[in-house]
Design an enzyme around this catalytic site. Structure first.
Site, PDB file in Angstrom:
ATOM      1  N   CYS A 130       0.906  -1.168   0.000  1.00  0.00           N
ATOM      2  CA  CYS A 130       0.000   0.000   0.000  1.00  0.00           C
ATOM      3  C   CYS A 130       0.931   1.200   0.000  1.00  0.00           C
ATOM      4  O   CYS A 130       1.134   1.854   1.012  1.00  0.00           O
ATOM      5  CB  CYS A 130      -0.883  -0.024   1.248  1.00  0.00           C
ATOM      6  N   ALA A 131       1.496   1.475  -1.157  1.00  0.00           N
ATOM      7  CA  ALA A 131       2.749   2.228  -1.187  1.00  0.00           C
ATOM      8  C   ALA A 131       2.613   3.746  -1.276  1.00  0.00           C
ATOM      9  O   ALA A 131       3.481   4.468  -0.794  1.00  0.00           O
ATOM     10  CB  ALA A 131       3.584   1.737  -2.360  1.00  0.00           C
TER      11      ALA A 131
ATOM     12  N   PRO B  49       1.686   7.703  -0.850  1.00  0.00           N
ATOM     13  CA  PRO B  49       2.520   8.442  -1.806  1.00  0.00           C
ATOM     14  C   PRO B  49       3.997   8.093  -1.789  1.00  0.00           C
ATOM     15  O   PRO B  49       4.769   8.717  -2.512  1.00  0.00           O
ATOM     16  CB  PRO B  49       2.316   9.899  -1.381  1.00  0.00           C
TER      17      PRO B  49
ATOM     18  N   CYS C 233      -1.643   4.317  10.596  1.00  0.00           N
ATOM     19  CA  CYS C 233      -1.613   5.551  11.400  1.00  0.00           C
ATOM     20  C   CYS C 233      -2.929   5.724  12.156  1.00  0.00           C
ATOM     21  O   CYS C 233      -3.456   6.830  12.225  1.00  0.00           O
ATOM     22  CB  CYS C 233      -1.293   6.764  10.542  1.00  0.00           C
TER      23      CYS C 233
HETATM   24  C1  LIG Z   1      -1.796   4.819   4.440  1.00  0.00           C
HETATM   25  S1  LIG Z   1      -1.680   4.949   2.743  1.00  0.00           S
HETATM   26  C2  LIG Z   1      -0.047   4.391   2.452  1.00  0.00           C
HETATM   27  C3  LIG Z   1       1.022   5.401   2.758  1.00  0.00           C
HETATM   28  C4  LIG Z   1       2.376   4.967   2.216  1.00  0.00           C
HETATM   29  N1  LIG Z   1       2.763   3.659   2.697  1.00  0.00           N
HETATM   30  C5  LIG Z   1       3.485   5.939   2.541  1.00  0.00           C
HETATM   31  O1  LIG Z   1       4.262   5.702   3.466  1.00  0.00           O
HETATM   32  O2  LIG Z   1       3.590   6.957   1.851  1.00  0.00           O
HETATM   33  C6  LIG Z   1      -2.619   3.577   2.208  1.00  0.00           C
HETATM   34  C7  LIG Z   1      -2.552   3.351   0.701  1.00  0.00           C
HETATM   35  O3  LIG Z   1      -3.198   2.088   0.461  1.00  0.00           O
HETATM   36  C8  LIG Z   1      -3.796   2.143  -0.806  1.00  0.00           C
HETATM   37  N2  LIG Z   1      -4.764   1.013  -0.868  1.00  0.00           N
HETATM   38  C9  LIG Z   1      -5.977   0.940  -0.305  1.00  0.00           C
HETATM   39  N3  LIG Z   1      -6.545  -0.279  -0.543  1.00  0.00           N
HETATM   40  C10 LIG Z   1      -5.632  -0.968  -1.267  1.00  0.00           C
HETATM   41  C11 LIG Z   1      -5.607  -2.270  -1.835  1.00  0.00           C
HETATM   42  N4  LIG Z   1      -6.649  -3.097  -1.680  1.00  0.00           N
HETATM   43  N5  LIG Z   1      -4.516  -2.645  -2.531  1.00  0.00           N
HETATM   44  C12 LIG Z   1      -3.460  -1.805  -2.698  1.00  0.00           C
HETATM   45  N6  LIG Z   1      -3.442  -0.561  -2.193  1.00  0.00           N
HETATM   46  C13 LIG Z   1      -4.494  -0.156  -1.482  1.00  0.00           C
HETATM   47  C14 LIG Z   1      -4.382   3.527  -0.878  1.00  0.00           C
HETATM   48  O4  LIG Z   1      -4.576   3.928  -2.207  1.00  0.00           O
HETATM   49  C15 LIG Z   1      -3.298   4.341  -0.160  1.00  0.00           C
HETATM   50  O5  LIG Z   1      -2.414   4.911  -1.087  1.00  0.00           O
END
Ligand SMILES: C[S@@+](CC[C@H](N)C(=O)[O-])C[C@H]1O[C@@H](n2cnc3c(N)ncnc32)[C@H](O)[C@@H]1O
Length: 467
Positions: free
Chosen positions: A278-279, A281, A394
């Site tokens: 879940c990478a 931004p 978070c």
């Molecule tokens: C908390 S943010 C991640 C922040 C990131 N790890 C960083 O450190 O910058 C969660 C991310 O998970 C993505 N997301 C949500 N559901 C997902 C899924 N089923 N598969 C992949 N990504 C997903 C969202 O689009 C979002 O960008």
């Protein structure tokens, strides 16, 4: 008078905008009125429709009423809304004390007009007279509130008159957040720590930077300090981050010190194949690439992945990007290590996003916890036997952290908790709890330096995928 530049102690010119004379929507003629109207509309969107504030105040795609404003008015709207949300309970009580009877339950617009003006009178450097007069003009400009303009005038003048006496006791009650949120914090952390967390939520967060190298040099350049975690912290930035030295060169990125911990829990990842599921931004992807890993950065959001791409290009940190759902993703070969920084309620970031307690509800936490459990189980299937898995988010809520991990371990005997050891990750020791997971909160000041304010709320756990 320009109320963005006015100070509470500044010279007050006679206000020729006699708000009591206005009878039409003259937002184009009355300086500052459009900003009040936009602030009330956005407050309505947050409180009544539970719309997150970030999207509403986006410079390119935000609410049209916000985008129609110049940059100074946009800054005023942002400051007003952040304040109105951070102190919502206090403001509501001070308004209620001035009313002979409660506002009718459907008087939403009137309530928003009052909250916007009261936030300015009580907490912002705007002359009381300007805030009151503009609120009266604002009320008159809207058919839903026009007949209450006298009430608006009386309530706000009363608040302005009494604030020195009335505000301290109301602030002391520390119940600005919605009840569900206060109750959950108290249940999870106990009354005293919950109060400290709520107090921290009233204060704007500092800005932390993860730097590629030489944190002392960047701390000096930014007028900040180096935290025990290695992040550089600046309490208040005088400029936007893009204007700071090193931005164009990709020497650093903005990342809360707590958010910098999860990627480091994977240990030495040099030359390892690592998935960041879940990478976007991309703060944690950047850390992993910098540490020498071959990173596959997956995210389900095309727009957010685009942002990640731009961020990594600026940082000159290459990764393989993949758009997709981590619940369905099937890698060609298992990874040496996987990080799941899962989508969550974001209740650990209320200092930066004061709308969160107002736009989220307990049902959202339950739904997000369910999604996170499934993401964690999916991630475990992508790790090679003997490889490591880190789960983080978070959220401050145990349903998305401690409880979720306990349930996951009970259901997945092929995975064991890999406790984080004291001394393993710089600066992390104060946040390791008894089972070896990590929990930070905005009330944690225990970085060894009392002048340092808190961290975003984060949870992180590390697992070993058994051979
Ligand atoms: C908390 S943010 C991640 C922040 C990131 N790890 C960083 O450190 O910058 C969660 C991310 O998970 C993505 N997301 C949500 N559901 C997902 C899924 N089923 N598969 C992949 N990504 C997903 C969202 O689009 C979002 O960008």
């Amino acid at each position: 008078m320009n109320d963005q530049t006015a100070t509470r102690h500044g010279r007050r010119r006679p206000d020729r905008r006699s708000g009591t004379e206005a009878t039409r929507d003259d937002s184009n003629d009355v300086p500052g009125l459009a900003a009040r109207q936009a602030a009330a509309k956005l407050l309505a969107a947050v409180i009544d429709a539970r719309t997150p504030l970030d999207g509403l105040t986006d410079h390119d795609h935000g609410h049209p009423g916000f985008r129609a404003l110049d940059m100074r008015d946009r800054a005023l709207v942002r400051a007003t809304l952040a304040t109105a949300l951070r102190y919502r309970g206090t403001i509501a009580r001070l308004i209620a004390r001035r009313l002979e009877r409660p506002l009718p339950p459907n008087a939403h617009q009137l309530s928003h007009v009052l909250h916007v003006a009261a936030a300015q009178i009580l907490f912002l450097d705007i002359p009381d007279s300007a805030a009151v007069d503009l609120a009266v003009t604002h009320a008159k400009s809207d058919p839903r509130t026009a007949r209450f303009s006298g009430l608006v005038n009386g309530v706000l003048r009363g608040i302005a008159r009494d604030k020195a006496d009335a505000l301290p006791a109301e602030l002391d009650r520390q119940d600005d957040a919605p009840e569900w949120f206060r109750d959950r914090l108290a249940a999870a952390y106990g009354a005293s720590k919950a109060r400290a967390i709520l107090a921290a939520h009233r204060v704007e967060a500092p800005v932390d930077f993860t730097v590629k190298s030489n944190p002392e040099r960047w701390a000096l350049a930014f007028g900040g300090i180096v935290l025990p975690t290695g992040s550089v912290r600046v309490e208040r930035l005088a400029t936007g981050v893009t204007e700071l030295p090193g931005f164009a060169d990709g020497a650093w990125w903005v990342q809360d010190a707590a958010a910098s911990l999860p990627a480091r829990l994977l240990g030495d990842v040099a030359r390892q194949r690592v998935a960041d599921l879940c990478a976007a931004p991309g703060g944690k992807t950047a850390q992993l690439v910098l540490a020498g890993a071959e990173v596959t950065a997956l995210d389900s959001s095309r727009n957010r992945l685009k942002r990640l791409d731009e961020n990594l290009q600026r940082l000159r940190l290459p990764a393989t990007l993949a758009e997709g759902d981590a619940l369905k993703y099937e890698p060609d070969a298992p990874f040496d290590a996987v990080l799941v920084d899962a989508p969550c309620s974001s209740t650990g970031t209320v200092r930066r996003h004061p709308d969160v307690p107002w736009t989220k509800a307990p049902e959202d936490i339950a739904k997000l916890a369910d999604l996170q459990s499934r993401l964690l189980a999916s991630a475990a299937r992508m790790v090679r036997p003997g490889g490591r898995l880190v789960f983080s988010n978070c959220s401050l809520d145990p349903a998305e952290g401690e409880l979720l991990v306990a349930a996951f371990l009970a259901e997945h005997p092929e995975v064991a908790l890999d406790p984080i050891q004291p001394g393993e990750v710089a600066g992390a020791d104060p946040f390791i709890v008894s089972n070896g997971t990590i929990r930070t909160t905005p009330a944690d000041l225990d970085l060894g330096r009392p002048e340092i304010s808190g961290l975003d709320g984060f949870f992180a756990a590390r697992f070993l995928c058994l051979p």
